[in-house]
Design a protein around this motif. Structure first.
Motif, PDB file in Angstrom:
ATOM      1  N   ALA A 279       9.704  11.460  24.892  1.00 29.32           N
ATOM      2  CA  ALA A 279      11.063  10.925  24.812  1.00 29.32           C
ATOM      3  C   ALA A 279      11.336  10.307  23.448  1.00 29.32           C
ATOM      4  CB  ALA A 279      11.267   9.893  25.925  1.00 29.32           C
ATOM      5  N   VAL A 280      10.369   9.562  22.921  1.00 32.85           N
ATOM      6  CA  VAL A 280      10.554   8.898  21.626  1.00 32.85           C
ATOM      7  C   VAL A 280      10.733   9.916  20.504  1.00 32.85           C
ATOM      8  CG1 VAL A 280       9.409   7.496  19.858  1.00 32.85           C
ATOM      9  CG2 VAL A 280       9.350   6.772  22.246  1.00 32.85           C
ATOM     10  N   VAL A 281       9.864  10.906  20.467  1.00 34.34           N
ATOM     11  CA  VAL A 281       9.914  11.887  19.375  1.00 34.34           C
ATOM     12  C   VAL A 281      11.188  12.716  19.448  1.00 34.34           C
ATOM     13  CG1 VAL A 281       8.812  13.927  18.401  1.00 34.34           C
ATOM     14  CG2 VAL A 281       7.421  11.974  19.100  1.00 34.34           C
ATOM     15  N   LEU A 282      11.552  13.193  20.632  1.00 43.27           N
ATOM     16  CA  LEU A 282      12.762  14.010  20.761  1.00 43.27           C
ATOM     17  C   LEU A 282      14.011  13.218  20.386  1.00 43.27           C
ATOM     18  CD1 LEU A 282      12.174  16.089  24.029  1.00 43.27           C
ATOM     19  CD2 LEU A 282      12.095  16.866  21.653  1.00 43.27           C
ATOM     20  N   ALA A 283      14.123  11.991  20.889  1.00 37.96           N
ATOM     21  CA  ALA A 283      15.301  11.178  20.584  1.00 37.96           C
ATOM     22  C   ALA A 283      15.379  10.854  19.095  1.00 37.96           C
ATOM     23  CB  ALA A 283      15.273   9.895  21.413  1.00 37.96           C
ATOM     24  N   THR A 284      14.233  10.549  18.491  1.00 40.66           N
ATOM     25  CA  THR A 284      14.216  10.228  17.064  1.00 40.66           C
ATOM     26  C   THR A 284      14.590  11.450  16.229  1.00 40.66           C
ATOM     27  OG1 THR A 284      12.487   8.568  17.412  1.00 40.66           O
ATOM     28  CG2 THR A 284      12.818   9.335  15.170  1.00 40.66           C
ATOM     29  N   MET A 285      14.054  12.593  16.596  1.00 42.96           N
ATOM     30  CA  MET A 285      14.371  13.808  15.857  1.00 42.96           C
ATOM     31  C   MET A 285      15.849  14.195  15.997  1.00 42.96           C
ATOM     32  SD  MET A 285      11.627  14.859  14.271  1.00 42.96           S
ATOM     33  CE  MET A 285      11.367  13.105  13.966  1.00 42.96           C
ATOM     34  N   LEU A 286      16.433  13.907  17.152  1.00 41.00           N
ATOM     35  CA  LEU A 286      17.836  14.252  17.378  1.00 41.00           C
ATOM     36  C   LEU A 286      18.783  13.344  16.597  1.00 41.00           C
ATOM     37  CD1 LEU A 286      17.933  15.024  21.216  1.00 41.00           C
ATOM     38  CD2 LEU A 286      18.374  16.626  19.351  1.00 41.00           C
ATOM     39  N   TRP A 287      18.513  12.042  16.582  1.00 41.71           N
ATOM     40  CA  TRP A 287      19.466  11.090  16.039  1.00 41.71           C
ATOM     41  C   TRP A 287      19.062  10.480  14.700  1.00 41.71           C
ATOM     42  CZ3 TRP A 287      23.953  11.603  18.080  1.00 41.71           C
ATOM     43  CH2 TRP A 287      24.089  11.958  19.422  1.00 41.71           C
ATOM     44  N   GLY A 288      17.824  10.656  14.285  1.00 46.77           N
ATOM     45  CA  GLY A 288      17.377  10.070  13.032  1.00 46.77           C
ATOM     46  C   GLY A 288      17.720  10.919  11.827  1.00 46.77           C
ATOM     47  N   ASP A 289      17.655  10.312  10.662  1.00 47.89           N
ATOM     48  CA  ASP A 289      17.832  11.024   9.388  1.00 47.89           C
ATOM     49  C   ASP A 289      16.488  11.631   9.018  1.00 47.89           C
ATOM     50  OD1 ASP A 289      18.296  11.951   6.869  1.00 47.89           O
ATOM     51  OD2 ASP A 289      18.966  10.035   6.025  1.00 47.89           O
ATOM     52  N   LEU A 290      16.370  12.933   9.149  1.00 48.76           N
ATOM     53  CA  LEU A 290      15.089  13.593   8.950  1.00 48.76           C
ATOM     54  C   LEU A 290      14.692  13.698   7.480  1.00 48.76           C
ATOM     55  CD1 LEU A 290      15.223  16.399  11.678  1.00 48.76           C
ATOM     56  CD2 LEU A 290      14.462  14.019  11.835  1.00 48.76           C
ATOM     57  N   SER A 291      15.534  13.222   6.599  1.00 46.31           N
ATOM     58  CA  SER A 291      15.153  13.160   5.178  1.00 46.31           C
ATOM     59  C   SER A 291      14.554  11.800   4.836  1.00 46.31           C
ATOM     60  CB  SER A 291      16.375  13.419   4.288  1.00 46.31           C
ATOM     61  OG  SER A 291      17.339  12.386   4.433  1.00 46.31           O
ATOM     62  N   ASN A 292      14.475  10.908   5.812  1.00 48.19           N
ATOM     63  CA  ASN A 292      13.970   9.552   5.597  1.00 48.19           C
ATOM     64  C   ASN A 292      12.450   9.532   5.741  1.00 48.19           C
ATOM     65  OD1 ASN A 292      13.133   6.738   6.742  1.00 48.19           O
ATOM     66  ND2 ASN A 292      15.134   6.382   5.800  1.00 48.19           N
ATOM     67  N   ARG A 293      11.770   9.039   4.728  1.00 46.92           N
ATOM     68  CA  ARG A 293      10.303   9.067   4.728  1.00 46.92           C
ATOM     69  C   ARG A 293       9.709   8.135   5.774  1.00 46.92           C
ATOM     70  NH1 ARG A 293       8.111   4.847   1.296  1.00 46.92           N
ATOM     71  NH2 ARG A 293       9.800   3.596   0.373  1.00 46.92           N
ATOM     72  N   PHE A 294      10.386   7.022   6.056  1.00 48.30           N
ATOM     73  CA  PHE A 294       9.867   6.086   7.040  1.00 48.30           C
ATOM     74  C   PHE A 294       9.862   6.684   8.448  1.00 48.30           C
ATOM     75  CE2 PHE A 294      11.490   2.687   3.978  1.00 48.30           C
ATOM     76  CZ  PHE A 294      10.226   2.469   3.448  1.00 48.30           C
ATOM     77  N   ILE A 295      10.887   7.455   8.746  1.00 52.15           N
ATOM     78  CA  ILE A 295      10.964   8.100  10.066  1.00 52.15           C
ATOM     79  C   ILE A 295       9.754   8.996  10.279  1.00 52.15           C
ATOM     80  CG2 ILE A 295      12.169   9.907  11.354  1.00 52.15           C
ATOM     81  CD1 ILE A 295      13.546   7.352  11.760  1.00 52.15           C
ATOM     82  N   TRP A 296       9.462   9.825   9.293  1.00 54.59           N
ATOM     83  CA  TRP A 296       8.345  10.766   9.432  1.00 54.59           C
ATOM     84  C   TRP A 296       7.005  10.036   9.484  1.00 54.59           C
ATOM     85  CZ3 TRP A 296       8.788  15.386  11.195  1.00 54.59           C
ATOM     86  CH2 TRP A 296       9.969  16.089  11.012  1.00 54.59           C
ATOM     87  N   LEU A 297       6.842   8.990   8.682  1.00 56.64           N
ATOM     88  CA  LEU A 297       5.583   8.253   8.675  1.00 56.64           C
ATOM     89  C   LEU A 297       5.330   7.604  10.036  1.00 56.64           C
ATOM     90  CD1 LEU A 297       3.115   7.215   7.135  1.00 56.64           C
ATOM     91  CD2 LEU A 297       4.498   5.246   6.407  1.00 56.64           C
ATOM     92  N   VAL A 298       6.339   6.946  10.588  1.00 56.17           N
ATOM     93  CA  VAL A 298       6.169   6.264  11.870  1.00 56.17           C
ATOM     94  C   VAL A 298       5.925   7.267  12.991  1.00 56.17           C
ATOM     95  CG1 VAL A 298       7.316   4.824  13.589  1.00 56.17           C
ATOM     96  CG2 VAL A 298       7.510   4.244  11.182  1.00 56.17           C
ATOM     97  N   VAL A 299       6.665   8.361  12.990  1.00 57.32           N
ATOM     98  CA  VAL A 299       6.481   9.371  14.038  1.00 57.32           C
ATOM     99  C   VAL A 299       5.087   9.978  13.967  1.00 57.32           C
ATOM    100  CG1 VAL A 299       7.194  11.682  14.798  1.00 57.32           C
ATOM    101  CG2 VAL A 299       8.921   9.931  14.352  1.00 57.32           C
ATOM    102  N   LEU A 300       4.635  10.319  12.770  1.00 57.12           N
ATOM    103  CA  LEU A 300       3.323  10.964  12.627  1.00 57.12           C
ATOM    104  C   LEU A 300       2.187  10.012  12.973  1.00 57.12           C
ATOM    105  CD1 LEU A 300       3.882  13.058   9.361  1.00 57.12           C
ATOM    106  CD2 LEU A 300       3.748  13.895  11.719  1.00 57.12           C
ATOM    107  N   VAL A 301       2.289   8.757  12.560  1.00 55.99           N
ATOM    108  CA  VAL A 301       1.252   7.773  12.908  1.00 55.99           C
ATOM    109  C   VAL A 301       1.227   7.543  14.411  1.00 55.99           C
ATOM    110  CG1 VAL A 301       0.601   5.336  12.721  1.00 55.99           C
ATOM    111  CG2 VAL A 301       1.199   6.624  10.666  1.00 55.99           C
ATOM    112  N   THR A 302       2.393   7.448  15.031  1.00 55.26           N
ATOM    113  CA  THR A 302       2.469   7.276  16.482  1.00 55.26           C
ATOM    114  C   THR A 302       1.807   8.442  17.204  1.00 55.26           C
ATOM    115  OG1 THR A 302       4.556   6.041  16.261  1.00 55.26           O
ATOM    116  CG2 THR A 302       4.034   6.943  18.433  1.00 55.26           C
ATOM    117  N   LEU A 303       2.109   9.652  16.780  1.00 58.36           N
ATOM    118  CA  LEU A 303       1.504  10.829  17.415  1.00 58.36           C
ATOM    119  C   LEU A 303       0.000  10.882  17.170  1.00 58.36           C
ATOM    120  CD1 LEU A 303       4.180  13.588  16.649  1.00 58.36           C
ATOM    121  CD2 LEU A 303       3.679  12.522  18.861  1.00 58.36           C
ATOM    122  N   ALA A 304      -0.425  10.486  15.975  1.00 56.96           N
ATOM    123  CA  ALA A 304      -1.855  10.512  15.663  1.00 56.96           C
ATOM    124  C   ALA A 304      -2.635   9.558  16.569  1.00 56.96           C
ATOM    125  CB  ALA A 304      -2.080  10.156  14.195  1.00 56.96           C
TER     126      ALA A 304
END
Length: 361
Positions: free
Chosen positions: A82-107
């Protein structure tokens, strides 16, 4: 994803520009994650019930816990979805912080999944070897810390902010910053994992803290608001409010099934990931000390384990009837729901104290 779509459509209809506002997208992210959790949850639980042997119960734990044997676990996978899908849908995917937090969370979620899989599917009571679990967490935490250090855009993004004081900002050298970031991420991950011992005990504080960190993220990413509130301005950090909203919404959706008596447990896959996510967000927006206050329940649980182990090794005596401390209160005769709700109340108070630091300086 939907942000890009709305930006394109706003060229033809200005009404779509409303989706550029972080506040609206944060709310929509929370509602999307909540909806995903509630819709996917029942089927997920049925599938886990068929494929798992159920959560193992500690033989030395409270007797009331033995009725929980067989309850499906690894419910944290539902939160991550739910977190990853919602973030990917509504977040700015060009933002480096979004990708860092998502990848660390998944890791961290992968580490938890391996541990849960070995315990439940492979019936290995030890799960993932402690040394390998801690090493994996350490590598991820250090990599995240180094990335933040070398991509920092202003000196303020590597300073330690002292709450309740307007101008007390302590400069950290690169080594100290990396170590502090590492300890916050890994420590928070394991603290949430230790707290996850009763139905809904860990997820509600996570929801509350995520909501508060979302507010801090918005302020930190807004040049005017951060200046007015004497907070360090972290360009791009505002988008983390989208992630925090998703985490809060997914957590509430999971609580629907995890509330006493739980239909599903979070497992390490959820606890390790959620703790790491909260810690990393706190580091990015430079609110480690405020996070320490708001996460007081997690801190208390962790300290109780440290004190119990240290006391037993040094004196042969235990301070608590059982650690983490929520089991101590159970063994004193408190019903499980009473322990849970009282810990929630403590979390509400501590989160409000943390939010008060926005203005009391």
């Amino acid at each position: 994803m939907l942000l890009w779509l709305s930006q394109w459509m706003s060229e033809y209809n200005s009404d779509f520009s409303v989706f550029s506002y972080i506040t609206l997208r944060s709310i929509l992210s929370a509602l999307t994650a909540l909806a995903i959790s509630l819709m996917v949850g029942p089927g997920f639980i049925r599938r886990m019930s068929r494929t798992q042997g159920g959560q193992p119960i500690r033989a030395d734990g409270p007797e009331t816990h033995f009725v929980k044997a067989g309850t499906p676990t690894m419910g944290g996978a539902l939160i991550l979805l739910a977190v990853v899908l919602a973030t990917m849908l509504w977040g700015d995917l060009s933002n480096r912080f979004i990708w860092l937090v998502v990848l660390v969370t998944l890791a961290f979620g992968v580490i938890g999944w391996i541990d849960d899989y070995k315990k439940i599917v492979k019936q290995d009571p030890n799960g993932m070897a402690s040394r390998w679990k801690y090493l994996s967490q350490s590598v991820i935490g250090l990599v995240a810390a180094v990335i933040l250090l070398y991509t920092s855009e202003t000196p303020a993004t590597t300073m330690l902010i002292v709450p309740f004081f307007k101008s007390v900002m302590l400069p950290l050298g690169g080594t100290v910053f990396v170590l502090l970031t590492y300890f916050v991420i890994v420590g928070s991950s394991n603290a949430v994992n230790l707290t996850d011992g009763l139905d809904g005990l860990a997820i509600m504080p996570t929801v509350l803290i995520a909501g508060a960190l979302g507010i801090f993220s918005y302020v930190a990413g807004h040049a005017v608001f951060s200046d007015y509130l004497a907070m360090p301005h972290v360009p791009g950090a505002g988008e983390l409010a989208i992630f925090c909203g998703a985490l809060a919404g997914a957590g509430l959706g999971f609580l629907w099934f995890n509330t006493y008596p739980a239909q599903v447990f979070m497992g390490d896959i959820g606890a390790l990931a959620m703790g790491a996510a909260l810690g990393l967000v706190a580091v990015i927006i430079r609110q480690e000390l405020v996070f320490f206050i708001m996460a007081g329940v997690f801190v208390m649980e962790t300290v109780s384990v440290i004190l119990q182990v240290a006391s037993f090794k040094l004196t042969g005596k235990r301070i608590f009837r059982m650690a983490p401390i929520h089991h101590h209160f159970e063994l004193k005769g408190w019903p499980e729901p009473r322990v849970i709700v009282r810990f929630w109340i403590i979390s509400v108070i501590l989160v409000l104290v943390g939010l008060a630091t926005l203005k009391i300086r």
